[in-house]
Design a protein around this motif. Structure first.
Motif, PDB file in Angstrom:
ATOM      1  N   GLY A  40       0.804  -1.225   0.000  1.00 34.95           N
ATOM      2  CA  GLY A  40       0.000   0.000   0.000  1.00 34.95           C
ATOM      3  C   GLY A  40       0.833   1.268   0.000  1.00 34.95           C
ATOM      4  N   ASP A  41       2.091   1.163  -0.397  1.00 34.50           N
ATOM      5  CA  ASP A  41       2.985   2.323  -0.391  1.00 34.50           C
ATOM      6  C   ASP A  41       3.137   3.001  -1.750  1.00 34.50           C
ATOM      7  OD1 ASP A  41       3.637   2.345   2.340  1.00 34.50           O
ATOM      8  OD2 ASP A  41       5.084   0.727   2.060  1.00 34.50           O
ATOM      9  N   MET A  42       2.473   2.493  -2.769  1.00 33.03           N
ATOM     10  CA  MET A  42       2.566   3.113  -4.091  1.00 33.03           C
ATOM     11  C   MET A  42       1.667   4.341  -4.109  1.00 33.03           C
ATOM     12  SD  MET A  42       4.277   2.813  -6.842  1.00 33.03           S
ATOM     13  CE  MET A  42       4.824   1.126  -7.012  1.00 33.03           C
ATOM     14  N   VAL A  43       2.206   5.452  -4.550  1.00 32.90           N
ATOM     15  CA  VAL A  43       1.468   6.710  -4.616  1.00 32.90           C
ATOM     16  C   VAL A  43       0.954   6.960  -6.032  1.00 32.90           C
ATOM     17  CG1 VAL A  43       1.682   9.226  -4.366  1.00 32.90           C
ATOM     18  CG2 VAL A  43       2.735   7.709  -2.688  1.00 32.90           C
ATOM     19  N   LEU A  44       1.817   6.703  -7.020  1.00 32.78           N
ATOM     20  CA  LEU A  44       1.457   7.011  -8.404  1.00 32.78           C
ATOM     21  C   LEU A  44       2.280   6.148  -9.351  1.00 32.78           C
ATOM     22  CD1 LEU A  44       0.071   8.929 -10.521  1.00 32.78           C
ATOM     23  CD2 LEU A  44       2.057  10.444 -10.228  1.00 32.78           C
ATOM     24  N   VAL A  45       1.613   5.545 -10.325  1.00 27.72           N
ATOM     25  CA  VAL A  45       2.295   4.849 -11.413  1.00 27.72           C
ATOM     26  C   VAL A  45       1.724   5.407 -12.710  1.00 27.72           C
ATOM     27  CG1 VAL A  45       2.791   2.658 -12.565  1.00 27.72           C
ATOM     28  CG2 VAL A  45       2.605   2.730 -10.070  1.00 27.72           C
ATOM     29  N   LEU A  46       2.625   5.935 -13.540  1.00 27.15           N
ATOM     30  CA  LEU A  46       2.230   6.436 -14.851  1.00 27.15           C
ATOM     31  C   LEU A  46       2.817   5.527 -15.923  1.00 27.15           C
ATOM     32  CD1 LEU A  46       2.888  10.281 -14.455  1.00 27.15           C
ATOM     33  CD2 LEU A  46       0.708   9.065 -14.267  1.00 27.15           C
ATOM     34  N   ALA A  61       7.261   5.037 -11.412  1.00 29.20           N
ATOM     35  CA  ALA A  61       6.546   4.816 -10.159  1.00 29.20           C
ATOM     36  C   ALA A  61       7.031   5.790  -9.096  1.00 29.20           C
ATOM     37  CB  ALA A  61       6.757   3.375  -9.685  1.00 29.20           C
ATOM     38  N   PHE A  62       6.112   6.203  -8.240  1.00 31.61           N
ATOM     39  CA  PHE A  62       6.406   7.074  -7.101  1.00 31.61           C
ATOM     40  C   PHE A  62       5.789   6.420  -5.869  1.00 31.61           C
ATOM     41  CE2 PHE A  62       6.261   9.744 -10.838  1.00 31.61           C
ATOM     42  CZ  PHE A  62       7.368  10.571 -10.689  1.00 31.61           C
ATOM     43  N   SER A  63       6.606   6.224  -4.836  1.00 31.78           N
ATOM     44  CA  SER A  63       6.119   5.567  -3.624  1.00 31.78           C
ATOM     45  C   SER A  63       6.258   6.472  -2.413  1.00 31.78           C
ATOM     46  CB  SER A  63       6.873   4.252  -3.390  1.00 31.78           C
ATOM     47  OG  SER A  63       8.259   4.499  -3.265  1.00 31.78           O
ATOM     48  N   ARG A  64       5.494   6.163  -1.407  1.00 35.06           N
ATOM     49  CA  ARG A  64       5.434   6.933  -0.164  1.00 35.06           C
ATOM     50  C   ARG A  64       6.766   6.868   0.574  1.00 35.06           C
ATOM     51  NH1 ARG A  64       0.783   7.489   0.787  1.00 35.06           N
ATOM     52  NH2 ARG A  64       0.114   5.394   0.248  1.00 35.06           N
ATOM     53  N   MET A  65       7.149   7.989   1.131  1.00 33.52           N
ATOM     54  CA  MET A  65       8.315   8.075   2.013  1.00 33.52           C
ATOM     55  C   MET A  65       7.905   8.783   3.293  1.00 33.52           C
ATOM     56  SD  MET A  65      11.625   9.084  -0.296  1.00 33.52           S
ATOM     57  CE  MET A  65      12.682   9.084   1.158  1.00 33.52           C
ATOM     58  N   ALA A  76       6.404  13.411   1.235  1.00 38.07           N
ATOM     59  CA  ALA A  76       7.548  13.070   0.386  1.00 38.07           C
ATOM     60  C   ALA A  76       7.297  11.743  -0.321  1.00 38.07           C
ATOM     61  CB  ALA A  76       8.823  12.987   1.216  1.00 38.07           C
ATOM     62  N   VAL A  77       7.900  11.621  -1.493  1.00 41.78           N
ATOM     63  CA  VAL A  77       7.814  10.390  -2.275  1.00 41.78           C
ATOM     64  C   VAL A  77       9.192  10.053  -2.833  1.00 41.78           C
ATOM     65  CG1 VAL A  77       5.394  10.747  -2.949  1.00 41.78           C
ATOM     66  CG2 VAL A  77       7.232  11.578  -4.432  1.00 41.78           C
ATOM     67  N   ALA A  78       9.319   8.799  -3.264  1.00 38.00           N
ATOM     68  CA  ALA A  78      10.523   8.340  -3.956  1.00 38.00           C
ATOM     69  C   ALA A  78      10.156   8.009  -5.393  1.00 38.00           C
ATOM     70  CB  ALA A  78      11.090   7.105  -3.270  1.00 38.00           C
ATOM     71  N   ARG A 163      13.028   8.310   5.078  1.00 38.61           N
ATOM     72  CA  ARG A 163      12.915   6.853   5.051  1.00 38.61           C
ATOM     73  C   ARG A 163      12.060   6.399   3.875  1.00 38.61           C
ATOM     74  NH1 ARG A 163      11.812   8.137  10.200  1.00 38.61           N
ATOM     75  NH2 ARG A 163       9.644   7.496  10.050  1.00 38.61           N
ATOM     76  N   HIS A 164      12.659   5.559   3.060  1.00 39.83           N
ATOM     77  CA  HIS A 164      11.920   4.941   1.964  1.00 39.83           C
ATOM     78  C   HIS A 164      10.952   3.905   2.537  1.00 39.83           C
ATOM     79  CE1 HIS A 164      15.129   6.710  -0.434  1.00 39.83           C
ATOM     80  NE2 HIS A 164      14.461   6.379  -1.519  1.00 39.83           N
ATOM     81  N   ALA A 165       9.998   3.505   1.748  1.00 38.82           N
ATOM     82  CA  ALA A 165       9.069   2.436   2.140  1.00 38.82           C
ATOM     83  C   ALA A 165       9.863   1.172   2.458  1.00 38.82           C
ATOM     84  CB  ALA A 165       8.067   2.178   1.018  1.00 38.82           C
ATOM     85  N   SER A 166       9.308   0.324   3.293  1.00 35.39           N
ATOM     86  CA  SER A 166      10.021  -0.867   3.745  1.00 35.39           C
ATOM     87  C   SER A 166      10.413  -1.809   2.608  1.00 35.39           C
ATOM     88  CB  SER A 166       9.195  -1.614   4.802  1.00 35.39           C
ATOM     89  OG  SER A 166       7.970  -2.030   4.248  1.00 35.39           O
ATOM     90  N   ALA A 167       9.731  -1.752   1.484  1.00 32.35           N
ATOM     91  CA  ALA A 167      10.081  -2.609   0.347  1.00 32.35           C
ATOM     92  C   ALA A 167      11.508  -2.329  -0.141  1.00 32.35           C
ATOM     93  CB  ALA A 167       9.094  -2.401  -0.799  1.00 32.35           C
TER      94      ALA A 167
END
Length: 174
Positions: A40-46, A61-65, A76-78, A163-167
């Motif tokens: 559930g850490d994905m914010v946006l995939v284009l 892809a942009f994921s939650r940070m 923030a996102v990665a 901190r990046h997402a745990s993945a």
């Protein structure tokens, strides 16, 4: 060739996975995207789609940070990963995906976007190691860069942890 950038949809999952598995020497990026989605850490995939051929030309892809400045959490996102199919490389597809992603993040009030990558590529979008330098991170160094998304304004205050997402940690441990 007509390339359209849009939000990824359910039917794109198989093509995105195949693109990631053929674009990188190992399956790490495909596994990362899958894990980010599951967690559930994905914010946006284009995705970039070649409308004439019906091909998936690329994805980003942009994921939650979690990041903080002066003890206050900031949005923030990665950015990771970005991939372009071999037939579409060096035609501006990655650039179009990244620009479109940054525009959407700005509209969503994201404050900082981090990326771990080649400075020569990402600096053209405004990413810079100086923006990330005062954040503690296991990825700290010249290849960890950040982009202030809201009109280039950097959050005030003392920088804290990013901190990046745990993945990401799971991927690094494997």
């Amino acid at each position: 060739m007509t390339i359209t950038i849009r939000t990824a949809l359910g039917p794109d999952v198989v093509a995105i996975d195949a693109l990631l598995r053929t674009s990188f020497p190992r399956a790490d990026e495909a596994d990362l995207v899958r894990r980010l989605c599951i967690d559930g850490d994905m914010v946006l995939v284009l995705v970039a789609v070649d409308e004439e051929a019906g091909d998936l030309a690329g994805m980003v892809a942009f994921s939650r940070m979690q990041a903080d400045a002066g003890g206050k959490e900031i949005a923030a996102v990665a950015l990771a990963p970005v991939a372009v199919a071999a037939a579409y490389r060096r035609q501006g597809v990655a650039e179009a995906l990244i620009h479109a992603g940054i525009e959407r993040l700005e509209a969503e009030r994201v404050v900082l976007c981090f990326v771990l990558g080649e400075p020569g590529f990402y600096e053209r979008f405004g990413f810079h190691a100086d923006y990330a330098r005062n954040f503690t991170s296991p990825y700290a160094g010249e290849q960890l860069m950040a982009l202030p998304v809201q009109g280039g304004l950097m959050p005030c205050g003392v920088r804290g942890e990013a901190r990046h997402a745990s993945a990401f940690a799971r991927l690094a441990a494997e």
